[in-house]
Design a protein around this motif. Structure first.
Motif, mmCIF file in Angstrom:
data_model
loop_
_atom_site.group_PDB
_atom_site.id
_atom_site.type_symbol
_atom_site.label_atom_id
_atom_site.label_comp_id
_atom_site.label_asym_id
_atom_site.label_seq_id
_atom_site.Cartn_x
_atom_site.Cartn_y
_atom_site.Cartn_z
ATOM 1 N N ALA A 3 0.799 -0.932 -0.191
ATOM 2 C CA ALA A 3 -0.031 0.190 0.169
ATOM 3 C C ALA A 3 0.620 0.638 -0.092
ATOM 4 C CB ALA A 3 -0.773 -0.060 1.526
ATOM 5 N N SER A 42 -20.251 -6.003 0.145
ATOM 6 C CA SER A 42 -18.850 -5.247 0.751
ATOM 7 C C SER A 42 -17.616 -6.446 0.765
ATOM 8 C CB SER A 42 -18.789 -4.790 1.580
ATOM 9 O OG SER A 42 -19.348 -5.900 3.105
ATOM 10 N N ASP A 88 -8.574 -0.785 -5.986
ATOM 11 C CA ASP A 88 -8.396 -0.076 -4.427
ATOM 12 C C ASP A 88 -9.478 0.432 -3.700
ATOM 13 O OD1 ASP A 88 -5.884 -0.407 -4.684
ATOM 14 O OD2 ASP A 88 -5.481 1.298 -5.434
ATOM 15 N N SER A 89 -9.890 1.288 -4.832
ATOM 16 C CA SER A 89 -11.911 1.928 -4.673
ATOM 17 C C SER A 89 -12.406 1.204 -4.151
ATOM 18 C CB SER A 89 -12.260 2.458 -6.893
ATOM 19 O OG SER A 89 -11.275 3.672 -6.620
ATOM 20 N N SER A 109 -12.123 -0.195 -0.865
ATOM 21 C CA SER A 109 -11.832 1.068 -0.305
ATOM 22 C C SER A 109 -13.246 1.170 0.498
ATOM 23 C CB SER A 109 -11.429 2.465 -0.441
ATOM 24 O OG SER A 109 -10.377 2.160 -0.362
ATOM 25 N N VAL A 123 -14.529 -1.884 2.712
ATOM 26 C CA VAL A 123 -14.766 -1.401 4.010
ATOM 27 C C VAL A 123 -15.120 -0.687 4.887
ATOM 28 C CG1 VAL A 123 -13.075 -1.202 5.656
ATOM 29 C CG2 VAL A 123 -11.730 -2.557 3.284
ATOM 30 N N MET A 124 -15.180 0.487 3.982
ATOM 31 C CA MET A 124 -16.491 1.169 4.085
ATOM 32 C C MET A 124 -17.880 1.135 4.795
ATOM 33 S SD MET A 124 -15.257 5.351 2.417
ATOM 34 C CE MET A 124 -14.838 4.923 0.831
#
Length: 198
Positions: free
Chosen positions: A51, A95, A177-178, A181, A184-185
């Protein structure tokens, strides 16, 4: 959410991720940038390690990281399968699907891009096998989405950074990556809905 919808989501996001990366890799030189807006640019970089571009001890570290990612995606896949089987909350399945396809998208770069592309330094890369820039498991992850929403000198009263030039948001990332993310959000923001107390 059933397995077909989960697979459709994974395939759709994975296609968008790989098409965007291949387009950037075969149309941009490394470091090339296009302004879409002042706060959004397409800026081609390659991530050599973990990362945020962290290096991990050369080729051996890179191989260990890639093998770890492969093991992690097997675990995420099992979690996804079990969640679908147990008819878990739709948000949980969405998710996990996003995290799975995001991880898979970056693994494809790490495993295969080194043997199917030539270098991007000072040139636009091509599909090639005779002048590949790396070896199997030693590819670089393509990043291109850059959102420098604000740039400027911070006020002197800001602890540690006052008076220094600062960019918010300085990370350059990709669709995979988006997806990770966002997945996870969803888990964080909707944890009480996804994991209700019994």
């Amino acid at each position: 959410m059933n397995a077909k919808k989960s697979i459709l989501l994974i395939v759709l996001v994975l296609l968008i991720d790989q098409i965007s990366k291949i387009y950037i890799k075969t149309n941009f030189q490394l470091g090339e940038e296009i302004y879409v807006f002042d706060w959004f640019r397409i800026h081609f970089i390659e991530n050599n390690g973990a990362a945020w571009g962290t290096e991990l001890g050369g080729k051996t570290g890179k191989l260990i990281l890639t093998l770890f990612r492969l093991c992690a995606i097997v675990g995420i896949g099992i979690w996804l399968r079990n969640s679908i089987r147990d008819k878990s909350h739709n948000l949980l399945i969405i998710s996990i699907s996003l995290i799975f396809c995001g991880a898979l998208g970056n693994i494809i770069d790490s495993v295969f891009y080194g043997i199917i592309f030539n270098d991007s330094y000072g040139q636009v890369a091509n599909f090639t096998t005779s002048q590949a820039y790396g070896t199997l498991f030693h590819g670089k992850v393509v990043d291109m989405l850059y959102f420098p929403i604000w740039q400027g000198i911070l006020p002197e009263w800001v602890p540690g950074l006052g008076g220094k030039f600062f960019t918010f948001f300085n990370a350059i990332f990709n669709i995979a990556d988006s997806a990770i993310s966002i997945g996870v959000m969803i888990l964080l923001f909707f944890s009480k809905t996804i994991f209700p107390k019994k």
